[in-house]
Design a protein around this motif. Structure first.
Motif, short mmCIF file in Angstrom:
data_model
loop_
_atom_site.label_atom_id
_atom_site.label_comp_id
_atom_site.label_asym_id
_atom_site.label_seq_id
_atom_site.Cartn_x
_atom_site.Cartn_y
_atom_site.Cartn_z
N SER A 15 12.12 2.70 3.41
CA SER A 15 12.07 1.18 4.56
C SER A 15 13.77 2.46 4.91
N ASN A 16 14.01 1.17 6.06
CA ASN A 16 15.20 1.43 6.68
C ASN A 16 16.23 0.60 7.46
N GLU A 17 17.27 0.31 7.05
CA GLU A 17 17.61 -0.46 7.87
C GLU A 17 18.65 -0.86 8.58
N LEU A 18 19.73 -0.51 9.82
CA LEU A 18 20.26 -0.52 10.52
C LEU A 18 20.64 -2.06 11.87
N TYR A 19 21.60 -2.50 10.74
CA TYR A 19 21.91 -3.68 11.69
C TYR A 19 23.86 -3.56 12.24
N GLY B 45 1.00 -1.26 0.17
CA GLY B 45 0.14 0.44 -0.40
C GLY B 45 1.21 1.05 -0.12
N GLU B 46 0.35 2.44 -0.62
CA GLU B 46 1.08 3.41 -1.07
C GLU B 46 1.53 4.21 0.50
N GLY B 47 2.73 4.88 0.57
CA GLY B 47 3.01 5.08 2.36
C GLY B 47 3.44 4.65 2.69
N ALA B 48 3.45 3.86 2.98
CA ALA B 48 4.15 2.54 3.92
C ALA B 48 5.39 2.76 3.87
N GLU B 49 5.44 2.95 5.62
CA GLU B 49 7.15 3.42 6.04
C GLU B 49 7.46 1.90 6.98
N CYS B 50 8.69 1.50 6.86
CA CYS B 50 8.98 0.46 8.18
C CYS B 50 10.54 1.09 8.27
N SER B 51 10.88 0.41 9.95
CA SER B 51 12.13 0.89 9.81
C SER B 51 12.43 -0.29 11.38
N CYS B 52 13.67 -1.17 9.90
CA CYS B 52 14.42 -2.84 10.33
C CYS B 52 15.67 -2.59 11.20
N ASN B 53 15.55 -2.67 12.71
CA ASN B 53 16.88 -2.79 13.07
C ASN B 53 17.58 -4.02 14.10
N GLY B 54 18.84 -3.91 14.24
CA GLY B 54 19.29 -5.77 14.41
C GLY B 54 20.37 -5.16 15.26
#
Length: 448
Positions: A313-317, A279-288
């Motif tokens: 989307s943003n990822e930081l591991y 769906g448009e406008g979705a946001e996620c932040s995935c951290n580990g």
């Protein structure tokens, strides 16, 4: 070492087990879960466990992990444990609704702590799951571990949050591994967050006995339009524990997801995340964040797919590896042709404290749209010698200086987490971990 012959037998033992115990498995579960078993079994029997030649499994030998012969509690014999007596996993200043899953079953022998808003359903998966959602995400993946879990899982956790309901109090789920013999458990979690709803989860994994455990876990989460899901997964088990977790998340328009995985103590851990923005406008932040030493192994594999436009989307591991430990991170962001205006950032940073520690990192972007802002980066290095020297010149011992720098490195991930009391608790646990102190929740009566 496990021989090649035993690896080949890894699939065979589960195929024979299912064929021999099918009626028992069906008899202790529900129609909704049973309806998916045979199809999963056919896929598993046909495909078997992936070899390391398969791209998403190149850093962990799945056949070797599943080759040993573990016991299973398919007849659902009661395993005695009083979770409240065994664990005190409270996070100071974080008021939670507290529930327990013992091995792979929702625990009903004790009364849960906390109150959920009207309309929220939380309980046994086999009693509450519906065909509308169960295995609808995971079943499309054709992943061998997911299929094995679908074949054998008999219960788990079900959570439903209706439209526009905000669950103010975080839901804390203690996953307890408990057995007098070596045991395999297959845990299932289904989370449904309807339009405009909000909920936070804290999953804590603990091993209560000094036994070898093999735990497979499949989490499916549906996040509706304008909904918000925070998912924190904290592992504090022991070096005889093998954990294989596959998480599937689907996001609708303008939804928000925070997915955080923290590995503080383990044996072998393999975490896979498939996240689909539909769906448009979705946001996620995935951290580990990962802290490993001795011969521990931690492998995080992520796939974030942007199906539509205007998603972020943003990822930081981050990993800190000591002794002969091994870490792996493989992250892939897939931007489909119609996913214009995508914004994506993927970062993987790692410290290796010894020459024997090994880190494998593979950030990937696969982009089919032409109007996007996407970037990725990875680093593998050691502590800054100049910083260590600077701190020693000011009277800080080398050991303490190393600890402070490692803490600062990992704390960047923890500081991204939105639950402030949990952040404070993790800062405390991470410092204890680096100091080599026993990794268990304060007040825990088991595993002493």
């Amino acid at each position: 070492m496990i021989s090649e012959e035993r690896k080949v037998k890894a699939e065979k033992q589960y195929i024979e087990l299912y064929e021999q115990c099918r009626e028992m498995i069906f008899g202790h579960s529900s129609e909704v879960m049973n309806a998916e078993r045979d199809a999963a079994f056919k896929r598993f029997a046909s495909n078997g466990f992936p070899s390391r030649k398969v791209e998403r499994y190149k850093y962990t030998d799945m056949q070797a992990l599943f080759a040993p012969d573990y016991g299973l509690n398919l007849n659902r014999l009661e395993i005695p444990v009083n979770p409240y007596d065994a664990f005190r996993c409270d996070v100071p200043n974080l008021s939670t609704s507290l529930y327990f899953v013992v091995n792979d079953g929702f625990y009903t022998k004790v009364q849960a702590k906390g109150h959920l808003p009207e309309g929220v359903k939380l309980g046994s998966l086999k009693e509450l799951a519906t065909t509308e959602y169960y295995n609808q995400l995971a079943g499309k993946d054709e992943d061998a571990v997911t299929d094995l879990n679908t074949m054998l899982a008999q219960d788990g956790l079900y959570v439903y949050v209706p439209k526009n309901v905000v669950v103010d109090r975080a839901i804390q789920v203690i996953n307890i591994l408990r057995s007098d013999v070596d045991l395999m458990v297959n845990r299932r979690v289904l989370i449904i967050v309807e339009e405009g709803a909000e909920v936070k989860f804290l999953f804590c994994d603990h091993a209560a006995d000094d036994r070898r455990f093999l735990a497979t876990q499949v989490i499916e989460a549906y996040v509706g339009e304008n909904a918000k899901l925070d998912l924190y997964c904290l592992e504090e088990t022991h070096n005889k524990n093998t954990r294989v977790s596959n998480v599937y998340i689907q996001q609708q328009a303008n939804s928000r997801v925070n997915h955080n995985v923290i590995t503080l103590h383990n044996g072998v851990t393999r975490n896979k995340l498939n996240l689909d923005m539909v769906g448009e406008g979705a946001e996620c932040s995935c951290n580990g964040c990962v802290i490993a030493d001795k011969k521990q192994h931690v492998d995080n594999n992520t796939l974030i797919t942007h199906h539509v436009s205007h998603c972020t989307s943003n990822e930081l591991y981050k990993y800190v590896l000591d002794d002969e430990s091994t870490g792996a991170f493989a992250g892939r962001v897939l931007v489909k042709k119609d996913a214009q205006k995508t914004v994506s950032q993927m970062t993987n940073q790692n410290l290796t404290a010894t020459k024997q520690a090994r880190m494998y990192t593979q950030p990937m972007l696969e982009i089919y749209a032409d109007d996007v802002k996407c970037a990725h980066g990875s680093t593998v290095g050691q502590l800054n010698d100049a910083a260590l020297f600077y701190m020693q010149q000011r009277g800080i011992s080398k050991k303490e200086a190393r600890l402070l720098l490692q803490n600062a490195f990992i704390n960047e991930v923890i500081d991204h987490m939105e639950l402030e009391p949990l952040r404070d608790r993790l800062h405390y646990l991470v410092e204890k971990r680096f100091r080599g102190e026993l990794n268990k929740c304060e007040g825990c009566k088991l595993c002493k």
